[in-house]
Design a protein around this motif. Structure first.
Motif, PDB file in Angstrom:
ATOM      1  N   GLU A  45       0.836  -1.209   0.000  1.00 57.87           N
ATOM      2  CA  GLU A  45       0.000   0.000   0.000  1.00 57.87           C
ATOM      3  C   GLU A  45       0.869   1.257   0.000  1.00 57.87           C
ATOM      4  N   THR A  46       1.963   1.239   0.773  1.00 55.46           N
ATOM      5  CA  THR A  46       2.854   2.400   0.835  1.00 55.46           C
ATOM      6  C   THR A  46       3.530   2.639  -0.505  1.00 55.46           C
ATOM      7  N   ILE A  47       4.048   1.578  -1.107  1.00 50.24           N
ATOM      8  CA  ILE A  47       4.737   1.710  -2.399  1.00 50.24           C
ATOM      9  C   ILE A  47       3.765   2.174  -3.479  1.00 50.24           C
ATOM     10  N   LYS A  48       2.590   1.581  -3.486  1.00 46.65           N
ATOM     11  CA  LYS A  48       1.585   1.928  -4.494  1.00 46.65           C
ATOM     12  C   LYS A  48       1.193   3.396  -4.377  1.00 46.65           C
ATOM     13  N   THR A  49       1.021   3.874  -3.160  1.00 45.49           N
ATOM     14  CA  THR A  49       0.652   5.281  -2.947  1.00 45.49           C
ATOM     15  C   THR A  49       1.755   6.224  -3.399  1.00 45.49           C
ATOM     16  N   LEU A  50       2.984   5.948  -2.973  1.00 45.69           N
ATOM     17  CA  LEU A  50       4.090   6.869  -3.257  1.00 45.69           C
ATOM     18  C   LEU A  50       4.488   6.879  -4.731  1.00 45.69           C
ATOM     19  N   SER A  51       4.244   5.779  -5.440  1.00 47.71           N
ATOM     20  CA  SER A  51       4.651   5.720  -6.847  1.00 47.71           C
ATOM     21  C   SER A  51       3.498   5.938  -7.822  1.00 47.71           C
ATOM     22  N   ALA A  71       1.883  11.853   2.987  1.00 45.76           N
ATOM     23  CA  ALA A  71       1.653  10.406   2.898  1.00 45.76           C
ATOM     24  C   ALA A  71       2.627   9.641   3.793  1.00 45.76           C
ATOM     25  N   ILE A  72       3.897  10.066   3.817  1.00 46.10           N
ATOM     26  CA  ILE A  72       4.894   9.393   4.654  1.00 46.10           C
ATOM     27  C   ILE A  72       4.595   9.616   6.129  1.00 46.10           C
ATOM     28  N   ILE A  73       4.260  10.842   6.480  1.00 46.11           N
ATOM     29  CA  ILE A  73       3.944  11.148   7.886  1.00 46.11           C
ATOM     30  C   ILE A  73       2.755  10.330   8.354  1.00 46.11           C
ATOM     31  N   ALA A  74       1.724  10.216   7.523  1.00 44.55           N
ATOM     32  CA  ALA A  74       0.540   9.439   7.898  1.00 44.55           C
ATOM     33  C   ALA A  74       0.918   7.991   8.196  1.00 44.55           C
ATOM     34  N   ARG A  75       1.809   7.432   7.399  1.00 48.10           N
ATOM     35  CA  ARG A  75       2.217   6.040   7.625  1.00 48.10           C
ATOM     36  C   ARG A  75       3.152   5.913   8.815  1.00 48.10           C
ATOM     37  N   PHE A  76       3.976   6.904   9.060  1.00 50.85           N
ATOM     38  CA  PHE A  76       4.800   6.898  10.268  1.00 50.85           C
ATOM     39  C   PHE A  76       3.917   6.927  11.518  1.00 50.85           C
ATOM     40  N   ALA A 342       9.044   3.395  -8.409  1.00 53.07           N
ATOM     41  CA  ALA A 342       8.414   2.416  -7.524  1.00 53.07           C
ATOM     42  C   ALA A 342       9.462   1.590  -6.777  1.00 53.07           C
ATOM     43  N   VAL A 343      10.383   0.996  -7.532  1.00 57.38           N
ATOM     44  CA  VAL A 343      11.486   0.282  -6.894  1.00 57.38           C
ATOM     45  C   VAL A 343      12.464   1.272  -6.284  1.00 57.38           C
ATOM     46  N   ASP A 344      12.779   2.318  -7.028  1.00 54.72           N
ATOM     47  CA  ASP A 344      13.778   3.316  -6.632  1.00 54.72           C
ATOM     48  C   ASP A 344      13.098   4.649  -6.310  1.00 54.72           C
ATOM     49  N   ASN A 345      12.682   4.939  -5.086  1.00 50.94           N
ATOM     50  CA  ASN A 345      12.900   4.123  -3.924  1.00 50.94           C
ATOM     51  C   ASN A 345      11.648   4.126  -3.040  1.00 50.94           C
ATOM     52  N   ALA A 346      10.455   4.075  -3.698  1.00 52.97           N
ATOM     53  CA  ALA A 346       9.247   3.875  -2.900  1.00 52.97           C
ATOM     54  C   ALA A 346       9.337   2.566  -2.136  1.00 52.97           C
ATOM     55  N   SER A 347      10.068   1.583  -2.715  1.00 55.55           N
ATOM     56  CA  SER A 347      10.233   0.307  -2.014  1.00 55.55           C
ATOM     57  C   SER A 347      11.004   0.493  -0.712  1.00 55.55           C
ATOM     58  N   GLY A 348      12.011   1.372  -0.711  1.00 52.14           N
ATOM     59  CA  GLY A 348      12.777   1.630   0.506  1.00 52.14           C
ATOM     60  C   GLY A 348      11.944   2.285   1.582  1.00 52.14           C
ATOM     61  N   ILE A 349      11.038   3.194   1.190  1.00 53.55           N
ATOM     62  CA  ILE A 349      10.165   3.828   2.177  1.00 53.55           C
ATOM     63  C   ILE A 349       9.114   2.831   2.652  1.00 53.55           C
ATOM     64  N   GLY A 350       8.640   1.955   1.755  1.00 51.82           N
ATOM     65  CA  GLY A 350       7.751   0.881   2.191  1.00 51.82           C
ATOM     66  C   GLY A 350       8.417   0.010   3.239  1.00 51.82           C
ATOM     67  N   ALA A 351       9.687  -0.304   3.031  1.00 49.66           N
ATOM     68  CA  ALA A 351      10.443  -1.089   4.001  1.00 49.66           C
ATOM     69  C   ALA A 351      10.628  -0.324   5.307  1.00 49.66           C
ATOM     70  N   LEU A 352      10.884   0.983   5.218  1.00 50.38           N
ATOM     71  CA  LEU A 352      11.075   1.805   6.406  1.00 50.38           C
ATOM     72  C   LEU A 352       9.815   1.816   7.269  1.00 50.38           C
ATOM     73  N   VAL A 353       8.657   1.963   6.626  1.00 50.01           N
ATOM     74  CA  VAL A 353       7.376   1.935   7.339  1.00 50.01           C
ATOM     75  C   VAL A 353       7.142   0.552   7.952  1.00 50.01           C
ATOM     76  N   SER A 504       3.312  -2.744  -9.528  1.00 51.23           N
ATOM     77  CA  SER A 504       2.390  -3.698 -10.132  1.00 51.23           C
ATOM     78  C   SER A 504       1.857  -4.640  -9.055  1.00 51.23           C
ATOM     79  N   ASP A 505       0.583  -4.917  -9.117  1.00 55.13           N
ATOM     80  CA  ASP A 505      -0.012  -5.887  -8.191  1.00 55.13           C
ATOM     81  C   ASP A 505       0.562  -7.289  -8.394  1.00 55.13           C
ATOM     82  N   SER A 506       1.228  -7.504  -9.523  1.00 58.67           N
ATOM     83  CA  SER A 506       1.789  -8.829  -9.810  1.00 58.67           C
ATOM     84  C   SER A 506       3.166  -9.030  -9.176  1.00 58.67           C
ATOM     85  N   TRP A 507       3.706  -8.012  -8.524  1.00 60.95           N
ATOM     86  CA  TRP A 507       5.014  -8.137  -7.901  1.00 60.95           C
ATOM     87  C   TRP A 507       5.064  -9.330  -6.957  1.00 60.95           C
ATOM     88  N   ASP A 508       6.192 -10.046  -6.975  1.00 61.41           N
ATOM     89  CA  ASP A 508       6.474 -11.087  -6.001  1.00 61.41           C
ATOM     90  C   ASP A 508       7.116 -10.407  -4.791  1.00 61.41           C
TER      91      ASP A 508
END
Length: 562
Positions: A45-51, A71-76, A342-353, A504-508
């Motif tokens: 959800e975090t990655i999808k929102t940020l990207s 968006a980041i503050i809300a998730r924090f 999305a990967v660079d670097n919404a994924s990193g913020i998703g991991a941080l959350v 993508s919703d198809s991400w592994d």
């Protein structure tokens, strides 16, 4: 990831088979504390929102920055963090961009060289115009001052008003292994161009020119020609007046011509510069050069959250990743010009959350845990650089940290890759966690390229704070190294810094979950432990950490004596 070389993915193209482990000859340690489940849905959800397209690629200081920050503050908040900057979520990050224009030829005696084709140059000072008027050239070898190694290329030379001519990389870069005073093939901080510019300024040089050579630089002249003339910097109170007036690169044939005009042999002096005890050589010729500067100021923000520690709240552990990306970029064939990142670097913020949520569920640790979403990574690590220069939590009391940049969406692996090699006592913690997760280490691909010095963790490392730089390898549990390497190469070629880096919703997500568990275990070991990991003796950051930690000991002693 910084736009310079796409380091995070380009560095992940080598893997190894699992190693055999000898049986332990002593009692096994107590099992590690249970790891909370990785909140995969929260990360998605975090990655999808940020990207999403409505974030317009998260360009810093752009029209969508506030929406991104909100968006980041809300998730924090939802993850249980408290505001981390004295009751506020944000840390202001002022930046300045300086673009050189109307660059004159570089003239040395009767020689004249063309900007772009022969040299590139920019200013680190907020000055409308830069002029080198008859400034003497001095060859300073590799431009290194390393007291812990007994090496000083500036010994006995007064550089005031002069132009330092510097070789790229380290003196022993041609070694095929990591033997040598400067770790051989593995580039150290002393080999990187930002160090060489800073050291030239520290010695009073008026300007610095690095000699480009493709192999030791690890990239061709075309990279410099396309990006030269523009610099992004953390804005300073002195407007950069402690820096050199001009910094740049010149092609090797240009340097050879200048040395020949000075009656010197470039190859011979370069060979001498590889030896300890080398003395700088005044060339007896002077440079003339001028250009104007366009100066632009902007303001962006880091987002800082915190989980206070219970029994050692003034010890700090840092988790971080950058939130920014490129904003609007070159359109693809469909007309899409949003680089979603999305990967660079919404994924990193998703991991941080996710890590914040996991640590909340595990309960507060003895040490305070700080969660930082950096800005301006793509502009040169400026968000983390500003924090390192203006830390909210003292760096001398920061135990260490984990930085996350571009996580895996290709499934779990059998291996992890360590960037930078074995630099610090963090290695012992990593090996412990590898054992817990049944992972093996993969040798770093292309250690000569200095990838350790090109991501946000480095901003803290160069101030003495030991930082993990580790991520998944490419030996996929399902598909092995052949598929892992192919998928990583596909990302670099078809999605990295392009509009196609989309969620993508198809991400592994199983590979990403594996990485987050790794980061959780590493950070939690620091947060619940009592050790203070240091850099290994002889490492370029050891003296900085020793001096930093000494201030804490001194302060404690002074307090007790009152």
């Amino acid at each position: 990831m910084s736009s310079s070389l796409g380091r995070a993915f380009a560095a992940l193209l080598l893997a190894s088979a699992p190693l055999a482990h000898a049986p332990l000859a002593f009692a096994a340690p107590a099992p590690a504390a249970k790891v909370p489940a990785v909140p995969v849905a929260l990360m998605r959800e975090t990655i999808k929102t940020l990207s999403a397209d409505d974030m317009e690629g998260r360009g810093p200081s752009g029209p969508k920055e506030q929406q991104t920050l909100d968006a980041i503050i809300a998730r924090f908040k939802a993850a249980g963090l408290a505001p981390g900057n004295k009751g506020q979520w944000l840390q202001d990050v002022p930046m300045v961009t300086i673009v050189a224009k109307d660059i004159s030829p570089l003239k040395v005696g009767s020689l004249s060289f063309k900007p772009g084709a022969d040299f590139v140059v920019s200013s680190y000072r907020e000055a409308d115009r830069t002029v080198l008027d008859g400034s003497e050239l001095v060859f300073v070898g590799y431009g290194i001052t390393a007291p812990e190694l007994g090496w000083d290329d500036y010994a006995g030379i007064d550089m005031k008003g002069k132009v330092a001519v510097i070789l790229v990389n380290d003196p022993d870069y041609e070694n095929t292994d990591e033997t040598g005073l400067f770790k051989g093939r593995r580039m150290t901080w002393y080999g990187r161009w930002p160090y060489k510019y800073a050291e030239a300024a520290r010695h009073g040089a008026k300007a610095a020119l690095i000699v480009h050579d493709t192999f030791p630089a690890a990239y061709g002249w075309n990279v410099l020609e396309s990006s030269g003339g523009t610099g992004n910097f953390v804005a300073s109170a002195n407007k950069g007046m402690d820096q050199t007036q001009a910094n740049g690169w010149m092609r090797r044939p240009v340097a050879e011509a200048i040395f020949a005009a000075a009656g010197k042999n470039f190859a011979a002096l370069s060979a001498q510069a590889k030896q300890k005890g080398f003395k700088a050589v005044p060339l007896g010729v002077s440079a003339n050069l001028s250009f104007d500067n366009t100066i632009t100021h902007a303001l962006s923000h880091n987002v800082i959250g915190v989980i206070p520690g219970t029994t050692r709240p003034h010890d700090y552990v840092l988790y971080s990743g950058h939130w920014d990306h490129l904003g609007h970029c070159k359109a693809d064939a469909t007309g899409d010009d949003i680089c979603n990142g999305a990967v660079d670097n919404a994924s990193g913020i998703g991991a941080l959350v996710a890590l914040a949520d996991m640590n909340r569920r595990a309960g507060p640790a003895p040490r305070t845990q700080v969660f930082a979403a950096w800005t301006l990574e793509e502009s040169g690590l400026l968000g983390s650089e500003y924090y390192a220069q203006h830390p909210i939590y003292p760096l001398a009391q920061t135990v260490g940290g984990v930085n996350m940049d571009a996580l895996s969406v290709i499934g779990p692996t059998r291996d992890v890759q360590v960037t930078g090699g074995d630099k610090s006592e963090l290695t012992a913690i990593l090996k412990k966690v590898e054992g817990q997760m049944h992972l093996v280490e993969t040798p770093e691909d292309h250690p000569e390229r200095g990838h350790y010095y090109r991501s946000d963790h480095f901003s803290l490392a160069k101030m003495g704070v030991p930082m993990f730089a580790v991520g998944r390898g490419s030996d996929l549990i399902k598909g092995g190294t052949a598929l892992g390497n192919a998928q990583l190469e596909d990302y670099v070629e078809h999605r990295y810094h392009q509009p196609s880096d989309e969620y993508s919703d198809s991400w592994d997500m199983t590979g990403m979950a594996q990485e987050v568990e790794l980061y959780y275990r590493l950070g939690r070991e620091l947060a619940v432990g009592t050790s203070w990991p240091n850099w290994h003796p002889g490492d370029e950051f050891r003296a900085i950490r020793d001096a930093s930690r000494a201030t804490v000991t001194t302060n404690k002693t002074a307090t007790k004596s009152k």
